[in-house]
Design a protein around this motif. Structure first.
Motif, mmCIF file in Angstrom:
data_model
loop_
_atom_site.group_PDB
_atom_site.id
_atom_site.type_symbol
_atom_site.label_atom_id
_atom_site.label_comp_id
_atom_site.label_asym_id
_atom_site.label_seq_id
_atom_site.Cartn_x
_atom_site.Cartn_y
_atom_site.Cartn_z
ATOM 1 N N UNK A 14 0.843 -1.193 0.000
ATOM 2 C CA UNK A 14 0.000 0.000 0.000
ATOM 3 C C UNK A 14 0.882 1.248 0.000
ATOM 4 N N UNK A 15 1.889 1.284 0.847
ATOM 5 C CA UNK A 15 2.745 2.465 0.957
ATOM 6 C C UNK A 15 3.569 2.699 -0.306
ATOM 7 N N UNK A 16 3.948 1.628 -1.014
ATOM 8 C CA UNK A 16 4.687 1.789 -2.268
ATOM 9 C C UNK A 16 3.858 2.529 -3.307
ATOM 10 N N UNK A 17 2.544 2.438 -3.191
ATOM 11 C CA UNK A 17 1.663 3.073 -4.171
ATOM 12 C C UNK A 17 1.402 4.547 -3.869
ATOM 13 N N UNK A 18 1.831 5.043 -2.722
ATOM 14 C CA UNK A 18 1.658 6.455 -2.392
ATOM 15 C C UNK A 18 2.643 7.258 -3.237
ATOM 16 N N UNK A 19 2.097 8.167 -4.040
ATOM 17 C CA UNK A 19 2.922 8.928 -4.963
ATOM 18 C C UNK A 19 3.591 10.100 -4.257
ATOM 19 N N UNK A 20 4.774 10.435 -4.705
ATOM 20 C CA UNK A 20 5.489 11.572 -4.152
ATOM 21 C C UNK A 20 5.376 12.809 -5.009
ATOM 22 N N UNK A 21 4.968 12.634 -6.257
ATOM 23 C CA UNK A 21 4.802 13.768 -7.157
ATOM 24 C C UNK A 21 3.703 13.447 -8.152
ATOM 25 N N UNK A 22 3.194 14.484 -8.789
ATOM 26 C CA UNK A 22 2.071 14.347 -9.729
ATOM 27 C C UNK A 22 0.851 13.712 -9.066
ATOM 28 N N UNK A 23 0.603 14.086 -7.823
ATOM 29 C CA UNK A 23 -0.570 13.590 -7.117
ATOM 30 C C UNK A 23 -1.814 14.292 -7.662
ATOM 31 N N UNK A 24 -2.966 13.777 -7.330
ATOM 32 C CA UNK A 24 -4.218 14.392 -7.770
ATOM 33 C C UNK A 24 -4.333 15.852 -7.357
ATOM 34 N N UNK A 25 -4.064 16.174 -6.078
ATOM 35 C CA UNK A 25 -4.131 17.586 -5.685
ATOM 36 C C UNK A 25 -3.129 18.471 -6.438
ATOM 37 N N UNK A 26 -1.924 17.970 -6.686
ATOM 38 C CA UNK A 26 -0.944 18.762 -7.439
ATOM 39 C C UNK A 26 -1.439 19.018 -8.855
ATOM 40 N N UNK A 27 -1.965 17.988 -9.506
ATOM 41 C CA UNK A 27 -2.469 18.157 -10.867
ATOM 42 C C UNK A 27 -3.639 19.137 -10.894
ATOM 43 N N UNK A 28 -4.498 19.091 -9.876
ATOM 44 C CA UNK A 28 -5.636 20.011 -9.812
ATOM 45 C C UNK A 28 -5.157 21.458 -9.681
ATOM 46 N N UNK A 29 -4.172 21.698 -8.835
ATOM 47 C CA UNK A 29 -3.624 23.056 -8.679
ATOM 48 C C UNK A 29 -3.035 23.531 -10.005
ATOM 49 N N UNK A 30 -2.320 22.674 -10.681
ATOM 50 C CA UNK A 30 -1.726 23.059 -11.966
ATOM 51 C C UNK A 30 -2.798 23.387 -13.002
ATOM 52 N N UNK A 31 -3.885 22.593 -13.035
ATOM 53 C CA UNK A 31 -4.987 22.875 -13.968
ATOM 54 C C UNK A 31 -5.596 24.248 -13.679
ATOM 55 N N UNK A 65 0.389 20.302 -0.073
ATOM 56 C CA UNK A 65 0.596 19.365 1.029
ATOM 57 C C UNK A 65 -0.634 18.506 1.289
ATOM 58 N N UNK A 66 -0.377 17.220 1.468
ATOM 59 C CA UNK A 66 -1.412 16.322 1.965
ATOM 60 C C UNK A 66 -1.551 16.550 3.464
ATOM 61 N N UNK A 67 -2.774 16.670 3.934
ATOM 62 C CA UNK A 67 -3.009 17.030 5.338
ATOM 63 C C UNK A 67 -2.415 16.008 6.304
ATOM 64 N N UNK A 68 -2.597 14.729 6.045
ATOM 65 C CA UNK A 68 -2.074 13.710 6.958
ATOM 66 C C UNK A 68 -0.549 13.714 6.961
ATOM 67 N N UNK A 69 0.059 13.696 5.791
ATOM 68 C CA UNK A 69 1.513 13.550 5.678
ATOM 69 C C UNK A 69 2.280 14.743 6.218
ATOM 70 N N UNK A 70 1.651 15.909 6.209
ATOM 71 C CA UNK A 70 2.346 17.122 6.654
ATOM 72 C C UNK A 70 1.785 17.674 7.957
ATOM 73 N N UNK A 71 0.930 16.904 8.636
ATOM 74 C CA UNK A 71 0.481 17.253 9.977
ATOM 75 C C UNK A 71 -0.359 18.513 10.070
#
Length: 140
Positions: A14-31, A65-71
């Protein structure tokens, strides 16, 4: 009530599938930025913290920032991990310290820093507020 805790192998998968870049929120901000006609670059190589979006002409760096990962202090960010809690709480604390260092270094170098939290993106007027923040930063 019992909690469904993954085996170490399943958790690792599960943790291997967590992306470090080009996440959904990042792509949304770029759009949103692209739709507003605001140019940017990706990656921020060579800049402290490697911002997700860089507007070099505006000297503005954006971290998504993801809320969980960045506290973050929202409900999602305040959730306590159930499995291996000591490890994850220490990891999140290190992430926050790293984030603080990166922001301080960027600001000391004359960059403006915007932090976009995953939870704030759910607001219906988020795109307008994001664009206004970027434009306000450039005017400052």
């Amino acid at each position: 009530m019992t909690t469904d805790v993954f085996s170490p192998e399943k958790r690792s998968a599960v943790m291997r599938r967590v992306k470090g870049r080009d996440t959904g929120p990042e792509r949304a901000v770029r759009r949103m930025l692209r739709a507003a006609g605001i140019g940017y670059r990706l990656g921020g190589q060579g800049l402290p913290g490697r911002p997700d979006v860089v507007m070099k002409g505006r000297r503005t760096a954006v971290f998504v920032h993801g809320c969980f990962w960045h506290g973050h202090d929202c409900p999602r960010g305040a959730r306590k991990p159930k499995a291996n809690a000591d490890y994850w709480l220490a990891k999140i604390a290190r992430n926050r310290a790293r984030d603080d260092r990166a922001v301080a270094e960027l600001e000391a170098a004359g960059w403006r820093v915007l932090i976009v939290w995953e939870c704030e993106m759910r607001a219906p007027d988020f795109a307008e507020r994001l664009v206004a923040r970027v434009r306000d930063q450039a005017a400052a």
